[in-house]
Write an enzyme that holds these catalytic residues in place. Structure first.
Site, PDB file in Angstrom:
ATOM      1  N   SER A 109       0.831  -1.211   0.000  1.00 25.13           N
ATOM      2  CA  SER A 109       0.000   0.000   0.000  1.00 25.13           C
ATOM      3  C   SER A 109       0.857   1.248   0.000  1.00 25.13           C
ATOM      4  CB  SER A 109      -0.856   0.057   1.272  1.00 25.13           C
ATOM      5  OG  SER A 109      -1.654  -1.060   1.394  1.00 25.13           O
ATOM      6  N   GLU A 143      -5.729  -1.416  -7.889  1.00 25.68           N
ATOM      7  CA  GLU A 143      -4.842  -0.440  -8.513  1.00 25.68           C
ATOM      8  C   GLU A 143      -3.657  -1.210  -9.100  1.00 25.68           C
ATOM      9  OE1 GLU A 143      -5.636   3.573  -5.902  1.00 25.68           O
ATOM     10  OE2 GLU A 143      -4.502   1.969  -4.953  1.00 25.68           O
ATOM     11  N   ASN A 189      -5.763   5.838  -1.591  1.00 26.45           N
ATOM     12  CA  ASN A 189      -5.256   6.277  -0.286  1.00 26.45           C
ATOM     13  C   ASN A 189      -4.791   7.723  -0.311  1.00 26.45           C
ATOM     14  OD1 ASN A 189      -5.795   3.961   1.123  1.00 26.45           O
ATOM     15  ND2 ASN A 189      -3.795   3.033   0.761  1.00 26.45           N
ATOM     16  N   HIS A 235      -2.658  -3.640  -6.186  1.00 24.75           N
ATOM     17  CA  HIS A 235      -3.110  -3.195  -4.866  1.00 24.75           C
ATOM     18  C   HIS A 235      -4.600  -3.484  -4.689  1.00 24.75           C
ATOM     19  CE1 HIS A 235      -3.819   0.169  -1.771  1.00 24.75           C
ATOM     20  NE2 HIS A 235      -3.268  -0.858  -1.173  1.00 24.75           N
TER      21      HIS A 235
HETATM   22  N1  LIG Z   1      -4.877  -4.909   5.511  1.00 25.01           N
HETATM   23  C1  LIG Z   1      -5.289  -4.054   4.586  1.00 25.01           C
HETATM   24  O1  LIG Z   1      -6.337  -3.415   4.692  1.00 25.01           O
HETATM   25  C2  LIG Z   1      -4.475  -3.900   3.328  1.00 25.01           C
HETATM   26  C3  LIG Z   1      -5.093  -3.369   2.188  1.00 25.01           C
HETATM   27  C4  LIG Z   1      -4.373  -3.268   0.998  1.00 25.01           C
HETATM   28  C5  LIG Z   1      -3.042  -3.680   0.973  1.00 25.01           C
HETATM   29  N2  LIG Z   1      -2.446  -4.171   2.105  1.00 25.01           N
HETATM   30  C6  LIG Z   1      -1.048  -4.619   2.000  1.00 25.01           C
HETATM   31  O2  LIG Z   1      -1.044  -6.028   1.903  1.00 25.01           O
HETATM   32  C7  LIG Z   1       0.146  -6.543   2.493  1.00 25.01           C
HETATM   33  C8  LIG Z   1      -0.217  -7.553   3.555  1.00 25.01           C
HETATM   34  O3  LIG Z   1      -1.031  -6.925   4.522  1.00 25.01           O
HETATM   35  P1  LIG Z   1      -1.993  -7.748   5.497  1.00 25.01           P
HETATM   36  O4  LIG Z   1      -2.868  -6.738   6.149  1.00 25.01           O
HETATM   37  O5  LIG Z   1      -2.582  -8.893   4.789  1.00 25.01           O
HETATM   38  O6  LIG Z   1      -0.914  -8.270   6.583  1.00 25.01           O
HETATM   39  P2  LIG Z   1      -1.089  -9.464   7.601  1.00 25.01           P
HETATM   40  O7  LIG Z   1      -0.129  -9.182   8.695  1.00 25.01           O
HETATM   41  O8  LIG Z   1      -2.525  -9.701   7.920  1.00 25.01           O
HETATM   42  O9  LIG Z   1      -0.580 -10.743   6.777  1.00 25.01           O
HETATM   43  C9  LIG Z   1       0.752 -10.921   6.373  1.00 25.01           C
HETATM   44  C10 LIG Z   1       1.018 -12.420   6.339  1.00 25.01           C
HETATM   45  O10 LIG Z   1       2.301 -12.630   5.753  1.00 25.01           O
HETATM   46  C11 LIG Z   1       2.909 -13.712   6.438  1.00 25.01           C
HETATM   47  N3  LIG Z   1       4.343 -13.631   6.229  1.00 25.01           N
HETATM   48  C12 LIG Z   1       5.256 -12.879   6.891  1.00 25.01           C
HETATM   49  N4  LIG Z   1       6.475 -13.084   6.367  1.00 25.01           N
HETATM   50  C13 LIG Z   1       6.337 -13.984   5.376  1.00 25.01           C
HETATM   51  C14 LIG Z   1       7.230 -14.597   4.483  1.00 25.01           C
HETATM   52  N5  LIG Z   1       8.515 -14.298   4.518  1.00 25.01           N
HETATM   53  N6  LIG Z   1       6.727 -15.506   3.602  1.00 25.01           N
HETATM   54  C15 LIG Z   1       5.426 -15.798   3.577  1.00 25.01           C
HETATM   55  N7  LIG Z   1       4.510 -15.241   4.391  1.00 25.01           N
HETATM   56  C16 LIG Z   1       4.969 -14.341   5.288  1.00 25.01           C
HETATM   57  C17 LIG Z   1       2.481 -13.537   7.881  1.00 25.01           C
HETATM   58  O11 LIG Z   1       2.582 -14.767   8.589  1.00 25.01           O
HETATM   59  C18 LIG Z   1       1.037 -13.064   7.712  1.00 25.01           C
HETATM   60  O12 LIG Z   1       0.117 -14.141   7.725  1.00 25.01           O
HETATM   61  C19 LIG Z   1       0.931  -5.342   3.001  1.00 25.01           C
HETATM   62  O13 LIG Z   1       1.851  -4.949   2.027  1.00 25.01           O
HETATM   63  C20 LIG Z   1      -0.161  -4.292   3.174  1.00 25.01           C
HETATM   64  O14 LIG Z   1       0.344  -2.970   3.065  1.00 25.01           O
HETATM   65  C21 LIG Z   1      -3.140  -4.309   3.276  1.00 25.01           C
END
Ligand SMILES: NC(=O)c1ccc[n+]([C@@H]2O[C@H](COP(=O)([O-])OP(=O)(O)OC[C@H]3O[C@@H](n4cnc5c(N)ncnc54)[C@H](O)[C@@H]3O)[C@@H](O)[C@H]2O)c1
Length: 400
Positions: free
Chosen positions: A121, A154, A192, A142
């Site tokens: 993000s 996106e 965003n 995204h």
């Molecule tokens: N949460 C949101 O609303 C949202 C929205 C859009 C984009 N994002 C983006 O998506 C991405 C993930 O966010 P999220 O909210 O799902 O995070 P999250 O913490 O819920 O999930 C991340 C997952 O990645 C796993 N992980 C960590 N290191 C790892 C590795 N080396 N190999 C494999 N898996 C691994 C973790 O165990 C975890 O389950 C980020 O870049 C975030 O900015 C989040």
């Protein structure tokens, strides 16, 4: 080309990754999702199962379809299982060191033609691409939360991304039922970069005791039909996430427009992050939390009495709309893309350019003027808004 795609890899099965696995599998792709260890795989599987269960309960998926979706999903704790992926999406935590670890590995494991997409993000897609030996095949993809529900994706290209890569990524997004908006690599992308400064403005008005949180939220939902007001939304998104986006925008542009409201920073520091911690602008720990008393200060009275020449909704929406016009004027996104991003990523009934055209460029400029007169914001309309006014036009799109 996309028709040849069959196998999709997803790295990280948290909030976003689990939803992304589901979206691809429901669209007919075979998906391999990888996590750090067996426990994390189990959590990811449970997340996907709960979501599929909800879809079945709502009648959006039959039992047979659920079975077929499950058959197309393989979950593993071994990244090497992505060796046959045609397209890979990374959704690991928002930290450059973790992204580096994943992307250098994906570059080694996946065939040279595989497109590598990041769901980041706020990190630079360009920097992530530069970690690999195939920056022309790296793209931002995204998704919005919850990924199975929100239609916006996106598609983010860098200066190094191949045009064919971007086209394939946008086509993949369409094939999984999403609405792609293709833009360049810039802090906050479209949604965003527009949404969070608007939330920050609401925090600023609240901080100055110009209105209560209920007045702020109520005014905007009534005026623009938005699904919720900015302070309710801040609590839902997480104040820490809002602050992180403001700081990324600030780092990139260094403009006062992107300075986080001091109260936002204080609330994050004190652990009031919104729904996830029970307290944000609202108290989520109890159902019967009382509404706040409207503030009684002179500015609050002036806004309520219409003395400023703009009401509360005008004050918030004018800058929001102005930001959107600026983005179009900058050539970063088209008016259609801006409207699509806010409709499909944030649930707006009308996009900000549609709001501009409905309210009138002159009315938006007047509200900006009212803000400036009250010394609440500098009067600096977007160059494109100023151009419209100088041409005597009230809408950006030609009236139908
Ligand atoms: N949460 C949101 O609303 C949202 C929205 C859009 C984009 N994002 C983006 O998506 C991405 C993930 O966010 P999220 O909210 O799902 O995070 P999250 O913490 O819920 O999930 C991340 C997952 O990645 C796993 N992980 C960590 N290191 C790892 C590795 N080396 N190999 C494999 N898996 C691994 C973790 O165990 C975890 O389950 C980020 O870049 C975030 O900015 C989040």
């Amino acid at each position: 080309m996309v028709q040849e795609f069959n196998r999709v890899g997803v790295v990280g099965l948290g909030t976003m990754g689990a939803g992304i696995v589901e979206v691809f599998a429901r669209a007919g792709f075979h998906v391999t999702g990888v996590e750090i260890d067996g426990d994390a795989v189990d959590r990811g599987r449970a997340h996907i199962e709960r979501s599929l269960e909800r879809a079945v309960a709502k009648g959006k998926l039959t039992e047979d379809e659920r079975g077929a979706v499950r058959d197309r999903i393989t979950l593993s704790a071994d990244r090497d299982d992505l060796g046959d992926a045609d397209f890979a999406v990374e959704a690991v935590p928002e930290r450059m060191d973790v992204k580096r670890d994943v992307f250098t590995d994906l570059d080694r494991i996946c065939p040279p033609g595989t497109i590598l997409a990041t769901n980041t993000s706020s990190l630079s897609v360009t920097e992530i691409a530069a970690l690999t030996g195939r920056p022309d095949k790296v793209v931002g993809l995204h998704f919005f939360n919850p990924a199975p529900v929100m239609r916006l994706v996106e598609v983010v290209g860098t200066v190094a991304t191949d045009a064919a890569t971007l086209a394939v990524a946008a086509e993949v997004a369409k094939r999984i039922g999403k609405t792609p908006v293709t833009v360049g690599d810039r802090a906050g992308f479209v949604a965003n970069a527009l949404l969070v400064p608007y939330i920050n403005d609401a925090v600023g008005l609240y901080e100055r005791r110009i209105a209560s949180r209920e007045e702020i939220d109520g005014a905007v939902t009534a005026a623009a039909g938005l699904p919720m007001g900015p302070l309710t939304l801040a609590d839902l998104v997480g104040l820490d996430v809002c602050l992180a986006v403001m700081d990324v925008l600030w780092d990139e542009f260094r403009e006062p427009r992107y300075a986080a409201a001091p109260l936002l920073r204080r609330m994050v520091a004190s652990g009031r992050l919104g729904r996830k911690t029970g307290r944000g602008f609202y108290d989520h720990t109890r159902e019967d939390a009382p509404a706040e008393e409207p503030p009684a200060g002179p500015l609050a009275a002036a806004v309520r009495g219409g003395v400023l020449g703009a009401d509360l909704a005008d004050l918030l929406l004018a800058r929001h709309i102005d930001d959107a016009v600026r983005m179009v004027g900058d050539g970063y996104a088209t008016a259609d893309d801006v409207d699509a991003a806010m409709r499909f990523g944030c649930g707006y009934p009308q996009g900000p350019i549609e709001l501009l055209d409905a309210r009138g460029a002159d009315a938006v400029a007047d509200a900006l003027g009212a803000l400036a007169n009250a010394h609440l914001a500098p009067y600096a309309p977007a160059p494109l808004l100023a151009l419209l006014l100088s041409e005597g036009r009230t809408t950006l799109r030609d009236p139908a």
